[in-house]
Design an enzyme around this catalytic site. Structure first.
Site, PDB file in Angstrom:
ATOM      1  N   ASP A   1      -4.730 -10.029  -8.303  1.00  0.00           N
ATOM      2  CA  ASP A   1      -4.723  -8.898  -9.495  1.00  0.00           C
ATOM      3  C   ASP A   1      -3.616  -8.342  -9.988  1.00  0.00           C
ATOM      4  O   ASP A   1      -3.197  -8.483 -11.123  1.00  0.00           O
ATOM      5  CB  ASP A   1      -5.736  -7.908  -8.849  1.00  0.00           C
ATOM      6  CG  ASP A   1      -5.567  -7.387  -7.472  1.00  0.00           C
ATOM      7  OD1 ASP A   1      -4.576  -7.368  -6.940  1.00  0.00           O
ATOM      8  OD2 ASP A   1      -6.482  -6.551  -6.976  1.00  0.00           O
TER       9      ASP A   1
ATOM     10  N   GLU B   1       0.704  -1.099  -0.054  1.00  0.00           N
ATOM     11  CA  GLU B   1       0.024   0.038  -0.037  1.00  0.00           C
ATOM     12  C   GLU B   1       0.852   1.151   0.053  1.00  0.00           C
ATOM     13  O   GLU B   1       0.570   2.257  -0.531  1.00  0.00           O
ATOM     14  CB  GLU B   1      -1.042  -0.017   1.279  1.00  0.00           C
ATOM     15  CG  GLU B   1      -1.897  -1.034   1.419  1.00  0.00           C
ATOM     16  CD  GLU B   1      -2.976  -1.033   0.193  1.00  0.00           C
ATOM     17  OE1 GLU B   1      -3.194   0.019  -0.537  1.00  0.00           O
ATOM     18  OE2 GLU B   1      -3.663  -2.027   0.448  1.00  0.00           O
TER      19      GLU B   1
ATOM     20  N   ARG C   1       0.782   3.703  -3.230  1.00  0.00           N
ATOM     21  CA  ARG C   1       0.013   5.025  -3.082  1.00  0.00           C
ATOM     22  C   ARG C   1       0.908   6.118  -2.823  1.00  0.00           C
ATOM     23  O   ARG C   1       0.920   7.336  -3.530  1.00  0.00           O
ATOM     24  CB  ARG C   1      -0.962   5.144  -1.787  1.00  0.00           C
ATOM     25  CG  ARG C   1      -2.056   3.888  -1.788  1.00  0.00           C
ATOM     26  CD  ARG C   1      -3.224   4.104  -0.848  1.00  0.00           C
ATOM     27  NE  ARG C   1      -3.796   2.718  -0.775  1.00  0.00           N
ATOM     28  CZ  ARG C   1      -5.135   2.547  -0.467  1.00  0.00           C
ATOM     29  NH1 ARG C   1      -5.820   3.672  -0.130  1.00  0.00           N
ATOM     30  NH2 ARG C   1      -5.742   1.550  -0.653  1.00  0.00           N
TER      31      ARG C   1
ATOM     32  N   GLU D   1     -12.321   0.105 -10.032  1.00  0.00           N
ATOM     33  CA  GLU D   1     -11.758  -0.820 -11.186  1.00  0.00           C
ATOM     34  C   GLU D   1     -12.729  -0.939 -12.215  1.00  0.00           C
ATOM     35  O   GLU D   1     -12.320  -1.202 -13.514  1.00  0.00           O
ATOM     36  CB  GLU D   1     -11.577  -2.084 -10.831  1.00  0.00           C
ATOM     37  CG  GLU D   1     -10.301  -2.402  -9.590  1.00  0.00           C
ATOM     38  CD  GLU D   1     -10.720  -1.779  -8.275  1.00  0.00           C
ATOM     39  OE1 GLU D   1     -11.937  -1.707  -7.877  1.00  0.00           O
ATOM     40  OE2 GLU D   1      -9.799  -1.756  -7.292  1.00  0.00           O
TER      41      GLU D   1
HETATM   42  C1  DMJ Z   1      -6.474   0.346  -4.694  1.00  0.00           C
HETATM   43  O1  DMJ Z   1      -5.698   0.663  -3.778  1.00  0.00           O
HETATM   44  C2  DMJ Z   1      -5.616  -0.291  -5.848  1.00  0.00           C
HETATM   45  O2  DMJ Z   1      -6.183   0.125  -7.197  1.00  0.00           O
HETATM   46  C3  DMJ Z   1      -5.200  -1.540  -5.527  1.00  0.00           C
HETATM   47  O3  DMJ Z   1      -4.572  -2.161  -6.817  1.00  0.00           O
HETATM   48  C4  DMJ Z   1      -6.449  -2.413  -5.192  1.00  0.00           C
HETATM   49  N1  DMJ Z   1      -7.280  -1.683  -4.508  1.00  0.00           N
HETATM   50  C5  DMJ Z   1      -7.631  -0.313  -4.272  1.00  0.00           C
HETATM   51  C6  DMJ Z   1      -8.966  -0.012  -5.078  1.00  0.00           C
HETATM   52  O4  DMJ Z   1      -9.936  -0.871  -5.065  1.00  0.00           O
END
Ligand code: DMJ
Length: 665
Positions: free
Chosen positions: A411, A278, A282, A545
């Site tokens: 993912d 994270e 971010r 998404e």
């Molecule tokens: C975000 O922090 C990013 O897109 C991550 O890859 C997946 N989860 C969240 C949004 O849903």
């Protein structure tokens, strides 16, 4: 005896009581107002004091408008290179065009200043209009679409690039993305402006009630702390949302955020337990994008500072990092719940773009080496049926539970394989091969079609398909399409169809809910298709998404339906998620009047609103052949194709000569 007195006494009594009640109410209201007012004044003062620039000159030198990616149109003579692809060439970056110079490639001869003036008067008119409209009525479905022309703006090279002699002047745009008919000037101004207003609403309320904290609780009008950011005030919403403000041209808000980062953001002297993943996507990602956009060294320093704090997590026998690291002690560990002490594929597999780019802009190869080590482990390990399980033990290098997913826990690993190749200017063949092999296995083992013809990508547990798709997996519509659009082979058409199919299915998951917003996960069974069946799957937390896939598909096909779907989402967000003090998620998308969750996620500003804004923008805003989006929607420049790459000379270790060597390409 005194009939008059006895009649008037009750009247006087009632009058007196009434008067006291009125007095109490008035005093109460005044007090409450004073409390609110003083809070607001205090918050405003705090924001204002944070915003006093330590160095005013530096702010002025940001040259916000000229460096704004939106204001750039590359205008260099076209030539054809040996492999037949088109490239733009120029003998020196400084020869980039004069704003008044004639240019036969571009049909718009307005100067930079003229365009700026026009844009600013449009913005003023729209702001005036919205000022009256805001909070009073739903945005209208009909809107004006301006069929403008490409902007012939002067290519202003950023300060740093101009002075960097190692910058190469050949911008290879090869192979071009097979885009639909050119619609470079097509901006849906009204809808895009609505998204800008949403961003302002989210930002201003965060500023008012949670400035410097991580996220906002709109219902309780206080900060949201804890969760994935630990308990420290890291300004997650500022760092995550700042590039969106920049892209939208919200200069004042952008500067407030930049100043906060300069004055307050630091991981020194705090003992926070941070998620490597994270924090990378971010914070490091956000800083890197801001550095690419502006060339402001502040962001490069901060990106490196944060990444350095994450490095102890990579000290494992395999080089696969742990999930959590303490910023003070460097102690690192994995989540207790993750399959026998495993690290998680989507976490350790989603570092490559940021770490590779950080090496290139700092000249320090260390970061790229760290992610290259991860790549090698994943390349060499045996993959069950060609698939990657979600869990890998960083000590033994062995897989944990054999769960596979394009949703939670898997993912963005797949996303980063394709995007590492794109980011490298399509030279990192290893990444593309690994992507192609992984997607082939996923197509075969996990992509399915429902009885009613909906395409979905199911989770797989051991050998059993779960026939469930996470909202998180909705990004894969865009991923399949982007992969197909950038490499022609026998699978291209099929993959493009799957990308469109998955995006359609995710849209179905939205419109099958009364709120028109999609659930966290949805299933395919005899009972239902594209619907959540369990109560813990019915929430929506402002996730991006589905809109990400609308955006990518819009750019690749220019099929109007993707914009229409995006607009439906804007209306639904406004109806159900907007509150007077920011945006909240919903606890159950299947209720007409769902309860709100009281969290404005930082990714709502970083991703959801950015993708919606770009959906209504023209293709010249962050073109897909120059920028690649990290998994938090922070755009990173593509090497060799983007003047904002800002590559630094490599710094060799002292033993190898010590001097800086150029590796710019
Ligand atoms: C975000 O922090 C990013 O897109 C991550 O890859 C997946 N989860 C969240 C949004 O849903």
């Amino acid at each position: 005896m005194c009939p008059k007195t006895s009649k008037t006494t009750p009247l006087l009594l009632i009058g007196g009581i009434g008067f006291v009640i009125v007095l109490v109410v008035i005093t109460g209201i005044t007090l409450i107002n004073n409390i609110n007012l003083s809070n607001i004044i205090r918050l405003n003062e705090k924001v204002a004091s944070d915003s006093v620039s330590a160095n005013d000159n530096q702010i002025k030198e940001l040259n916000y408008v000229n460096n704004h990616p939106k204001n750039i149109f590359i205008k260099l003579p076209l030539s054809t290179n040996n492999n037949g692809s088109q490239s733009h060439q120029s003998s020196t970056p400084a020869t980039a065009l004069d704003a008044n110079e004639e240019n036969e490639n571009v049909g718009d001869t307005r100067t930079l200043d003229q365009i700026r003036q026009e844009m600013s008067s449009v913005r003023q008119q729209q702001e005036h209009h919205h000022h009256h409209q805001q909070d009073e009525e739903e945005p209208k479905l009909s809107s004006v679409i301006w069929q403008g022309k490409p902007k012939s703006l002067q290519l202003k090279l950023p300060q740093q690039v101009q002075s960097n002699q190692t910058y190469t002047t050949t911008m290879l745009i090869s192979p071009p993305l097979p885009l639909g008919p050119y619609t470079g000037g097509l901006i849906d101004y009204t809808k895009r402006e609505k998204v800008v207003q949403m961003m302002k609403h989210a930002w201003h309320n965060y500023k008012l009630y949670a400035w410097g904290k991580n996220e906002l609780r709109p219902l309780s009008q206080r900060p949201h702390s804890g969760s994935i950011f630990g308990s420290y005030d890291l300004g997650a919403t500022i760092v995550d949302g700042l590039d969106t403000l920049y892209i939208m041209g919200l200069e004042r808000e952008y500067k407030e955020g930049r100043d906060w980062i300069e004055r307050k953001f630091s991981l020194d002297n705090i003992s926070a337990e941070l998620s490597v993943f994270e924090t990378n996507i971010r914070f490091v990602g956000g800083m890197l994008t801001l550095y690419a956009f502006t060339g402001d060294p502040l962001y490069k320093e901060k990106a490196q500072h944060i990444a350095d704090k994450l490095l102890p997590a990579f000290q494992t026998p395999t080089g696969i990092p742990y999930a959590l690291v303490n910023t003070k002690t460097g102690m690192a560990k994995n989540y207790g719940w993750a399959s026998g002490g495993s690290s998680i594929l989507s976490e350790f597999g989603t570092l490559h773009l940021e770490f590779a780019y950080l090496s290139d802009i700092t000249g320090n190869p260390l970061y790229r080496e760290r992610v290259q080590t991860i790549r090698q482990v994943l390349k060499e390990i045996e993959k069950p049926k060609g698939l990657y399980p979600n869990f890998l033990n960083p000590k033994t290098g062995k897989w944990g539970q054999l769960h596979m997913s394009l949703g939670a826990l898997g993912d963005s690993y797949y996303e980063y394989l394709l995007k590492a190749w794109l980011q490298s200017g399509q030279t990192d063949e290893e990444a593309r091969e690994m992507y192609d092999e992984a997607m082939l296995a996923i197509m075969d083992k996990m992509v399915r079609t429902s009885p009613n013809g909906l395409t979905y990508v199911s989770d797989l547990k051991f050998d059993r398909l779960e026939h469930k798709m996470d909202h998180l997996a909705c990004f894969s519509g865009g991923l399949f399409a982007l992969g197909a659009a950038t490499r022609q082979n026998e699978h291209t058409d099929k993959y493009m169809e799957v990308g469109k199919g998955i995006t359609n299915t995710c849209h179905e998951s939205y419109i099958r809910a009364p709120t028109q917003l999609g659930p966290e996960a949805f299933r395919f069974s005899d009972a239902a298709e594209a619907r959540a069946l369990r109560s813990q799957e019915k929430y929506y937390i402002l996730r991006p998404e589905t809109f990400e896939s609308y955006f990518v598909l819009w750019r690749l096909t220019h099929d109007q339906k993707y914009r229409d779907w995006g607009w439906e989402a804007v209306l639904a967000l406004e109806k159900h998620c907007r509150t007077p003090h920011g945006y909240c998620g919903l606890r159950n998308v299947y209720l007409q009047e769902p309860q709100k969750d009281d969290v404005q996620q930082s990714f709502f500003l970083a991703e959801t609103l950015k993708y919606l804004y770009l959906l209504f923008s023209d293709d010249s805003v962050l073109p897909l052949d120059e920028w690649v989006f990290n998994t938090e929607a922070h755009p990173l420049p593509i090497k060799g194709a983007n003047i904002y790459y800002r590559q630094a000379p490599v710094t060799l270790p002292a033993a190898a000569g010590g001097a800086a060597a150029s590796n710019a390409s």
